[in-house]
Design an enzyme around this catalytic site. Structure first.
Site, PDB file in Angstrom:
ATOM      1  CG  HIS A  66      -0.418   0.306   2.426  1.00  0.00           C
ATOM      2  ND1 HIS A  66       0.289  -0.516   3.054  1.00  0.00           N
ATOM      3  CD2 HIS A  66      -0.131   1.473   3.356  1.00  0.00           C
ATOM      4  CE1 HIS A  66       1.010  -0.228   4.303  1.00  0.00           C
ATOM      5  NE2 HIS A  66       0.496   1.115   4.248  1.00  0.00           N
TER       6      HIS A  66
HETATM    7  C1  UD1 Z   1      -2.208   5.844   5.628  1.00  0.00           C
HETATM    8  C2  UD1 Z   1      -0.708   6.354   6.378  1.00  0.00           C
HETATM    9  C3  UD1 Z   1       0.318   5.324   6.225  1.00  0.00           C
HETATM   10  C4  UD1 Z   1      -0.123   3.914   6.751  1.00  0.00           C
HETATM   11  C5  UD1 Z   1      -1.775   3.493   6.161  1.00  0.00           C
HETATM   12  C6  UD1 Z   1      -2.186   2.303   6.883  1.00  0.00           C
HETATM   13  C7  UD1 Z   1      -0.429   8.627   6.002  1.00  0.00           C
HETATM   14  C8  UD1 Z   1       0.585   9.539   5.437  1.00  0.00           C
HETATM   15  N1  UD1 Z   1      -0.362   7.488   5.556  1.00  0.00           N
HETATM   16  O1  UD1 Z   1      -1.780   5.357   4.314  1.00  0.00           O
HETATM   17  O2  UD1 Z   1       1.325   5.396   7.109  1.00  0.00           O
HETATM   18  O3  UD1 Z   1       0.597   2.838   6.431  1.00  0.00           O
HETATM   19  O4  UD1 Z   1      -2.558   4.693   6.287  1.00  0.00           O
HETATM   20  O5  UD1 Z   1      -3.233   1.559   6.114  1.00  0.00           O
HETATM   21  O6  UD1 Z   1      -0.955   9.119   7.100  1.00  0.00           O
HETATM   22  N2  UD1 Z   1      -8.841   5.191   0.980  1.00  0.00           N
HETATM   23  C9  UD1 Z   1     -10.095   4.851   0.708  1.00  0.00           C
HETATM   24  N3  UD1 Z   1     -10.755   4.674   1.834  1.00  0.00           N
HETATM   25  C10 UD1 Z   1     -10.307   4.629   3.139  1.00  0.00           C
HETATM   26  C11 UD1 Z   1      -9.068   5.390   3.235  1.00  0.00           C
HETATM   27  C12 UD1 Z   1      -8.332   5.509   2.176  1.00  0.00           C
HETATM   28  O7  UD1 Z   1     -10.496   4.303  -0.305  1.00  0.00           O
HETATM   29  O8  UD1 Z   1     -11.027   4.420   3.975  1.00  0.00           O
HETATM   30  C13 UD1 Z   1      -7.962   5.764  -0.421  1.00  0.00           C
HETATM   31  C14 UD1 Z   1      -8.131   7.033  -0.948  1.00  0.00           C
HETATM   32  O9  UD1 Z   1      -8.270   6.989  -2.332  1.00  0.00           O
HETATM   33  C15 UD1 Z   1      -7.096   7.794  -0.416  1.00  0.00           C
HETATM   34  C16 UD1 Z   1      -6.008   6.739  -0.389  1.00  0.00           C
HETATM   35  O10 UD1 Z   1      -6.827   5.656  -0.128  1.00  0.00           O
HETATM   36  O11 UD1 Z   1      -6.915   8.708  -1.071  1.00  0.00           O
HETATM   37  C17 UD1 Z   1      -4.861   6.943   0.636  1.00  0.00           C
HETATM   38  O12 UD1 Z   1      -5.658   6.962   1.785  1.00  0.00           O
HETATM   39  P1  UD1 Z   1      -4.623   8.018   3.002  1.00  0.00           P
HETATM   40  O13 UD1 Z   1      -5.407   7.873   4.376  1.00  0.00           O
HETATM   41  O14 UD1 Z   1      -4.257   9.224   2.606  1.00  0.00           O
HETATM   42  O15 UD1 Z   1      -3.071   7.148   2.911  1.00  0.00           O
HETATM   43  P2  UD1 Z   1      -2.966   5.387   3.308  1.00  0.00           P
HETATM   44  O16 UD1 Z   1      -2.175   4.863   1.957  1.00  0.00           O
HETATM   45  O17 UD1 Z   1      -4.135   4.669   3.882  1.00  0.00           O
HETATM   46  N1  UDP Z   2      -4.199  -5.628   8.554  1.00  0.00           N
HETATM   47  C1  UDP Z   2      -5.400  -6.072   8.771  1.00  0.00           C
HETATM   48  N2  UDP Z   2      -6.100  -6.462   7.783  1.00  0.00           N
HETATM   49  C2  UDP Z   2      -5.569  -6.426   6.624  1.00  0.00           C
HETATM   50  C3  UDP Z   2      -4.221  -5.975   6.477  1.00  0.00           C
HETATM   51  C4  UDP Z   2      -3.536  -5.449   7.756  1.00  0.00           C
HETATM   52  O1  UDP Z   2      -6.046  -6.360  10.153  1.00  0.00           O
HETATM   53  O2  UDP Z   2      -6.261  -6.826   5.661  1.00  0.00           O
HETATM   54  C5  UDP Z   2      -3.601  -5.168  10.096  1.00  0.00           C
HETATM   55  C6  UDP Z   2      -2.147  -5.941  10.280  1.00  0.00           C
HETATM   56  O3  UDP Z   2      -2.433  -6.967  11.218  1.00  0.00           O
HETATM   57  C7  UDP Z   2      -1.309  -4.876  11.140  1.00  0.00           C
HETATM   58  C8  UDP Z   2      -1.903  -3.646  10.395  1.00  0.00           C
HETATM   59  O4  UDP Z   2      -3.405  -3.910   9.728  1.00  0.00           O
HETATM   60  O5  UDP Z   2      -1.688  -4.772  12.351  1.00  0.00           O
HETATM   61  C9  UDP Z   2      -0.876  -2.980   9.482  1.00  0.00           C
HETATM   62  O6  UDP Z   2      -1.682  -1.945   8.660  1.00  0.00           O
HETATM   63  P1  UDP Z   2      -1.063  -1.304   7.308  1.00  0.00           P
HETATM   64  O7  UDP Z   2      -0.287  -2.231   6.641  1.00  0.00           O
HETATM   65  O8  UDP Z   2      -2.295  -0.610   6.591  1.00  0.00           O
HETATM   66  O9  UDP Z   2      -0.036  -0.117   7.769  1.00  0.00           O
HETATM   67  P2  UDP Z   2       1.311   0.122   8.355  1.00  0.00           P
HETATM   68  O10 UDP Z   2       1.635  -1.049   9.492  1.00  0.00           O
HETATM   69  O11 UDP Z   2       2.131   0.033   7.270  1.00  0.00           O
HETATM   70  O12 UDP Z   2       1.393   1.452   8.925  1.00  0.00           O
END
Ligand code: UD1
Ligand code: UDP
Length: 355
Positions: free
Chosen positions: A205
């Site tokens: 992601h």
């Molecule tokens: C965010 C965090 C990242 C973390 C990740 C966990 C920041 C900068 N990034 O990344 O550190 O690892 O969460 O999963 O804070 N979107 C949806 N539905 C949602 C949320 C997001 O469709 O509920 C899509 C949207 O298109 C959005 C994109 O995902 O623009 C990115 O979402 P965003 O919250 O900005 O960052 P993540 O990639 O989720």
């Molecule tokens: N996770 C989850 N379901 C999924 C993928 C990840 O519950 O389909 C959990 C996983 O166990 C971990 C956390 O989400 O605890 C990690 O989140 P993510 O990879 O989105 O973010 P990051 O750790 O890279 O910030």
């Protein structure tokens, strides 16, 4: 004691729930603020129910946006809540935009700012998370280091006051999950056409791997070529990209692109996988905790100890390195004790109590 917890993304629900349990046990008032950075049910609501997190007091519903716009909306709203609630401490988690917004709002007001997962560094400032961590650490009062190396990283930046070695709260979480995840309790594994120990679990992601179509294509193709089936619970960010680039149409029948799963199901997948291939921070650690070898689809990691111990390999998006790492066999060395004793949440709350 009145404590305000701010969270809003998937990994933050998981880091939060062990702390909520200790706050409840020690009879503290716990005000919950969900920024709504994640809003899809599969990235947010599912965890509130499954992890028995108490009812949220403030749902900011900020949703997606550019970094500045998203962080700014949260900052303004959280400032108002702190003014109204007057908590003794605000706890923030990890390195997301929700973390930074709450940190800035708190640091300019009177509560203690307590940062869980402080001091971790990738030393790659192109990652938004690295900037969020650095800025949050430099304005925090209590810095909860999950691992020894985090303390060294903080020292290097001149931060020595308020640092507490807690162990990793994700280890607390996984100890709890382990009790639920038994062989007789197959969950998502019962619904997928894969056998335990005979599939690769992947998550991707990070912007570096999703925004760059060439990297994403290489990663997916190389995983798909591997003889074992692949299970990929896809974050909406990557699913959107896969579909936009038409990559889904080129995947084989053995590549299972599914919706994100709940935490317990993810632990089942992690524990059942032959190997994990991921760019997630949390999944790298959890793979280690469950003794599943990990292949990290990044050039660097905040969790060097998992690599040094032989349980994690950094491969970026390099086709050859991914291939090699997926096929590498042989005995793994015994695991060093990296992530503590499963009592991080008690230390987190304890340090505020000692205030
Ligand atoms: C965010 C965090 C990242 C973390 C990740 C966990 C920041 C900068 N990034 O990344 O550190 O690892 O969460 O999963 O804070 N979107 C949806 N539905 C949602 C949320 C997001 O469709 O509920 C899509 C949207 O298109 C959005 C994109 O995902 O623009 C990115 O979402 P965003 O919250 O900005 O960052 P993540 O990639 O989720
Ligand atoms: N996770 C989850 N379901 C999924 C993928 C990840 O519950 O389909 C959990 C996983 O166990 C971990 C956390 O989400 O605890 C990690 O989140 P993510 O990879 O989105 O973010 P990051 O750790 O890279 O910030």
């Amino acid at each position: 004691m009145k404590v305000l917890n701010v969270f809003g993304t998937r990994p933050q629900y998981i880091k939060l729930f062990p702390v909520c349990r200790v706050l409840k046990k020690n009879r503290h008032e716990n005000v919950l603020v969900d920024t709504g950075q994640h809003y899809d049910e599969t990235l947010s609501g599912v965890f509130l129910d499954e992890l028995d997190i108490p009812a949220v007091d403030y749902d900011l519903d900020v949703r997606s946006g550019s970094h500045g716009a998203q962080t700014g909306r949260m900052l303004a709203a959280i400032e108002g809540i702190i003014d109204e609630e007057e908590p003794d401490a605000v706890i923030v988690y990890g390195d997301t935009n929700s973390t930074l917004a709450a940190a800035i709002a708190t640091a300019k007001l009177s509560p203690t700012l307590a940062h869980v997962e402080s001091g971790t560094r990738s030393y790659n400032r192109r990652m938004p998370e690295e900037l969020n961590r650095i800025m949050t650490d430099h304005i925090s009062d209590l810095l909860y280091a999950p691992i020894d190396r985090a303390i060294e990283n903080l020292e290097r930046e001149g931060i020595t006051e308020g640092v507490v070695l807690t162990g990793d709260v994700m280890f607390d979480a996984i100890q709890w999950a382990r009790e639920y995840v038994t062989e007789t309790n197959g969950g998502v594994l019962d619904e997928l056409p894969v056998d335990p120990g005979e599939f690769v679990l992947t998550t991707v992601h990070r912007p570096r791997n999703t925004d760059d179509g060439e990297r994403l294509r290489t990663i997916l193709e190389t995983l798909d070529e591997h003889p074992l089936p692949v299970v990929f619970p896809a974050h909406p960010r990557v699913r959107n990209r896969i579909e936009a680039l038409g990559l889904d149409e080129r995947l084989s029948e053995d590549f299972h692109l599914i919706e994100p799963v709940g935490y317990l199901d993810f632990v089942r997948l992690l524990a059942g996988a032959e190997r994990v291939a991921t760019d997630s921070g949390g999944a790298q650690k959890e793979a280690f905790m469950l003794e599943t070898p990990c292949v990290t689809l990044r050039e660097e990691t905040e969790w060097d100890g998992t690599v040094e111990s032989g349980w994690n390999r950094l491969v970026g998006a390099d086709r050859e390195l991914i291939r090699e790492a997926l096929s590498e066999n042989g005995d793994r060395p015994p695991q060093p004790d990296i992530f503590g004793d499963g009592r991080a949440a008690e230390r987190i709350v304890g340090a505020i109590e000692d205030g």
